[in-house]
Design a protein around this motif. Sequence first.
Motif, short mmCIF file in Angstrom:
data_model
loop_
_atom_site.label_atom_id
_atom_site.label_comp_id
_atom_site.label_asym_id
_atom_site.label_seq_id
_atom_site.Cartn_x
_atom_site.Cartn_y
_atom_site.Cartn_z
N SER A 1 0.83 -1.20 0.00
CA SER A 1 0.00 0.00 0.00
C SER A 1 0.86 1.25 0.00
CB SER A 1 -0.93 0.00 1.21
OG SER A 1 -1.70 -1.19 1.25
N PHE A 2 0.27 2.37 -0.47
CA PHE A 2 1.03 3.58 -0.69
C PHE A 2 0.27 4.82 -0.23
CE2 PHE A 2 1.07 0.50 -4.14
CZ PHE A 2 2.38 0.05 -4.08
N SER A 3 1.01 5.79 0.27
CA SER A 3 0.41 7.08 0.61
C SER A 3 1.54 8.07 0.86
CB SER A 3 -0.48 6.97 1.84
OG SER A 3 -1.10 8.22 2.12
N THR A 4 1.16 9.33 0.99
CA THR A 4 2.10 10.36 1.44
C THR A 4 2.05 10.50 2.95
OG1 THR A 4 0.40 12.02 0.99
CG2 THR A 4 2.04 11.62 -0.75
N SER A 5 1.20 9.71 3.60
CA SER A 5 1.06 9.71 5.05
C SER A 5 1.29 8.29 5.57
CB SER A 5 -0.34 10.18 5.47
OG SER A 5 -0.69 9.74 6.76
N LYS A 6 2.13 8.15 6.57
CA LYS A 6 2.43 6.82 7.12
C LYS A 6 1.18 6.18 7.70
CE LYS A 6 5.17 4.51 10.70
NZ LYS A 6 6.19 4.69 11.78
N SER A 7 0.43 6.91 8.50
CA SER A 7 -0.76 6.33 9.15
C SER A 7 -1.80 5.93 8.11
CB SER A 7 -1.36 7.32 10.15
OG SER A 7 -1.77 8.51 9.51
N GLU A 8 -1.93 6.73 7.07
CA GLU A 8 -2.90 6.41 6.02
C GLU A 8 -2.48 5.18 5.24
OE1 GLU A 8 -4.55 8.54 2.02
OE2 GLU A 8 -4.49 9.77 3.84
N ALA A 9 -1.19 5.04 4.98
CA ALA A 9 -0.69 3.86 4.27
C ALA A 9 -0.92 2.59 5.09
CB ALA A 9 0.79 4.03 3.95
N ILE A 10 -0.72 2.68 6.40
CA ILE A 10 -0.94 1.52 7.28
C ILE A 10 -2.43 1.15 7.30
CG2 ILE A 10 -0.88 0.72 9.68
CD1 ILE A 10 1.69 2.42 10.01
N LYS A 11 -3.31 2.15 7.43
CA LYS A 11 -4.74 1.89 7.44
C LYS A 11 -5.19 1.28 6.11
CE LYS A 11 -6.00 5.59 10.70
NZ LYS A 11 -6.66 6.92 10.83
N GLU A 12 -4.68 1.81 5.03
CA GLU A 12 -5.02 1.29 3.71
C GLU A 12 -4.59 -0.16 3.58
OE1 GLU A 12 -5.54 0.96 -0.62
OE2 GLU A 12 -6.54 2.06 0.99
N ASN A 13 -3.40 -0.47 4.05
CA ASN A 13 -2.89 -1.83 3.98
C ASN A 13 -3.75 -2.78 4.79
OD1 ASN A 13 -0.74 -4.04 5.12
ND2 ASN A 13 -0.22 -3.38 3.05
N SER A 14 -4.14 -2.35 5.96
CA SER A 14 -4.98 -3.18 6.84
C SER A 14 -6.34 -3.44 6.20
CB SER A 14 -5.16 -2.49 8.19
OG SER A 14 -5.97 -3.26 9.04
N ARG A 15 -6.95 -2.40 5.58
CA ARG A 15 -8.26 -2.55 4.95
C ARG A 15 -8.22 -3.57 3.81
NH1 ARG A 15 -8.74 3.23 5.70
NH2 ARG A 15 -7.80 3.56 3.67
N VAL A 16 -7.21 -3.46 2.98
CA VAL A 16 -7.12 -4.36 1.83
C VAL A 16 -6.83 -5.78 2.29
CG1 VAL A 16 -5.81 -4.88 -0.27
CG2 VAL A 16 -6.45 -2.52 0.25
N GLN A 17 -5.92 -5.92 3.25
CA GLN A 17 -5.57 -7.25 3.73
C GLN A 17 -6.79 -7.97 4.33
OE1 GLN A 17 -2.85 -7.38 7.05
NE2 GLN A 17 -1.77 -9.15 6.22
N LYS A 18 -7.58 -7.25 5.12
CA LYS A 18 -8.73 -7.86 5.79
C LYS A 18 -9.86 -8.22 4.82
CE LYS A 18 -8.03 -5.66 10.31
NZ LYS A 18 -8.52 -4.63 11.26
N SER A 19 -9.98 -7.45 3.74
CA SER A 19 -11.11 -7.68 2.83
C SER A 19 -10.66 -8.22 1.47
CB SER A 19 -11.88 -6.37 2.62
OG SER A 19 -11.02 -5.36 2.13
N LEU A 20 -9.50 -8.86 1.42
CA LEU A 20 -8.92 -9.26 0.15
C LEU A 20 -9.82 -10.21 -0.64
CD1 LEU A 20 -6.60 -9.05 -1.79
CD2 LEU A 20 -5.37 -10.80 -0.50
N SER A 21 -10.36 -11.22 0.02
CA SER A 21 -11.22 -12.19 -0.68
C SER A 21 -12.43 -11.50 -1.29
CB SER A 21 -11.68 -13.30 0.27
OG SER A 21 -10.58 -14.05 0.71
N GLU A 22 -13.05 -10.60 -0.52
CA GLU A 22 -14.21 -9.88 -1.01
C GLU A 22 -13.85 -8.95 -2.16
OE1 GLU A 22 -17.65 -6.79 0.67
OE2 GLU A 22 -16.11 -7.58 2.02
N LEU A 23 -12.70 -8.29 -2.07
CA LEU A 23 -12.26 -7.39 -3.14
C LEU A 23 -12.04 -8.16 -4.45
CD1 LEU A 23 -9.72 -5.13 -1.21
CD2 LEU A 23 -11.91 -4.41 -2.18
N LYS A 24 -11.47 -9.34 -4.35
CA LYS A 24 -11.24 -10.17 -5.55
C LYS A 24 -12.56 -10.52 -6.21
CE LYS A 24 -6.91 -12.41 -4.13
NZ LYS A 24 -6.27 -13.70 -3.77
#
Length: 605
Positions: A207-230
């Motif tokens: 995951s990527f961002s110009t903010s560390k906290s936002e990048a971490i949150k983004e990574n967590s969201r995608v990781q937790k919902s990966l099956s659904e996103l696919k």
Amino acid sequence: MLVVHQIEDIRVANEADNPCFILTNKAGGYMSFSEYPSSRYQGVFFNKGEMFKAIDNIFPAGAGPVTKLKNRFYSVEREREGLKENFMMPLFHNSIVYELSKEAEVELVLDAKKAYDNREFGRFYKIKEEEGRIIIEYIKKTDKREDRSEGRKEYSIYIVISGGSISKKTKKFFEESYSFDQRRESWPWKRYVFSALRMKAKSLVISFSTSKSEAIKENSRVQKSLSELKKKQQIYVNGFQKRMKDKEKMSAYKAACLSLDHLITAVDSKKGIYAGFWWFFQFWTRDEAVSIKALIDQGKYDLAKEIIFRQLKMIKKDGRIPNFYPAPSKGLGSADAIGWLMKRVFDLFEALHQRKLITEYLSPDDLEFIKNKIEECIYGLIDKHTNDDLAFNDKLETWMDTEYMNDHREGYRIEIQAFRLNIYKLMKLMCSVTKDKVGENIADNLEKDLADRVRKDFWNGEYLEDGLNDSTIRPNIFIAYYAYPDLLSKSKWTKCFNKIIPQLWNQWGGLSSIDKEHPLYSDIYTGENNQSYHRGDSWFWINNLAAICMARVNKRKFSAYINSIADASTREILWQGAIGHHAEISSSAAMESQGCLMQAWSAAM
């Protein structure tokens, strides 16, 4: 390399020479890789109000060559001996998913920067592990070797990785060469990039961002919902349905629809269409307007209306709209963006009328708004861009907006006259709808007078000349027909096409952008120096538009040309350049994918 396109039960396969792929997140970002990097615009890019690059390359260390590339349209699979890689960019997320068929050591090469920032000095990376994630911080500082100051922090980029464990921090800059950029003469085609680390992994979310906290949150969201996103992503691409007997043509059609769709994003909460990837990640009003017809044809009336109304609100006092949205403070003017916009207003109204949907999509206030904007446009164009009753443009203001050897198309151009005629015709229509008889008569007189003048000044007995006192043969005649077919009778259009097509025709199935006997004609793509760009290069959007015009004028007579163009466009979108996407241009001499490899108006036409 074997390339496969598969969507649901439709599968086509063929050999391709060094193909690349492009996936987007419909949030302004994209991911693009080939077996070996060929452009500084490849890698992973994300958008946070402006475009940033994060990754230059990711690959299994020590693996063999890629033997197969499979495009599922929502993900791409690469096959090597004994190993498969799968790439996905979740929609509306600044993340990528990189998965392997078995655990392997993965090397990550970075080139974090603003997309157009090619400075080499003052680049710093920090790599650490926090709570099971790898976090990479990139800091860009000024350096006196390239800047006026020293050590001033300019911006940061954060890359957050889950699913991998560091096996080695390589932390080494090395020089990468980009053959595609060198062929384009687009400097720099060599650049030092950063081998950051190697990690053991089977499934990575990055995951990527110009903010560390936002990048971490983004990574967590995608990781937790990966099956659904696919699942959602697969359902999304499968929704683009059109059955044809020819599987290749059907796959090409679906690829074009999805390619255009994946260039639709939002800027300042306003929806629009990027002109293309890799580097045209802006709303170019001309390109958008050309592309809107594809949205109308697919029944996406709300989106077409939204983009049209945004552009209508941009009309300036001179009757034109700027080249870009948001409008720049300076830059080239556009003589034809307003013409394309008004053509799409006409197309939307016509489509809604045919389906008896006008009242569902256009309120009385909407119709009055459209009419008022057309009036503003006409008043401005007549006041600022009309000489002796003809539409006039300055240098580099048409879609052929480059100059070489004093070729710049200043003056009175055929397609600009046709667009003006269509604007008058549209005004007549809107006055009729709103019961403005006076306005209707004025528009009718303007249309008739200009049509008579253009026939007198531009028709030379064989074809419409490209400009007043300029008999150069160019494919702009097809734009003129497309914008205002009432200019000539079908027999005269047939005569016109008969004359110009042989002068422009490329045997592989496309048109040159200038008469092939003209002294400025260049048969080979010359890249960024503009020699061939509008003086030889074949544009896929123009080829496709020309085929549409030929079919409307005399489908039987021009069938060989129409079929040849359709076959060439099918080959290019499926098996060349960026697979599943239509490139900007080709050399005239032989078909190849050049310029921007995922071009909106190429796919839309």
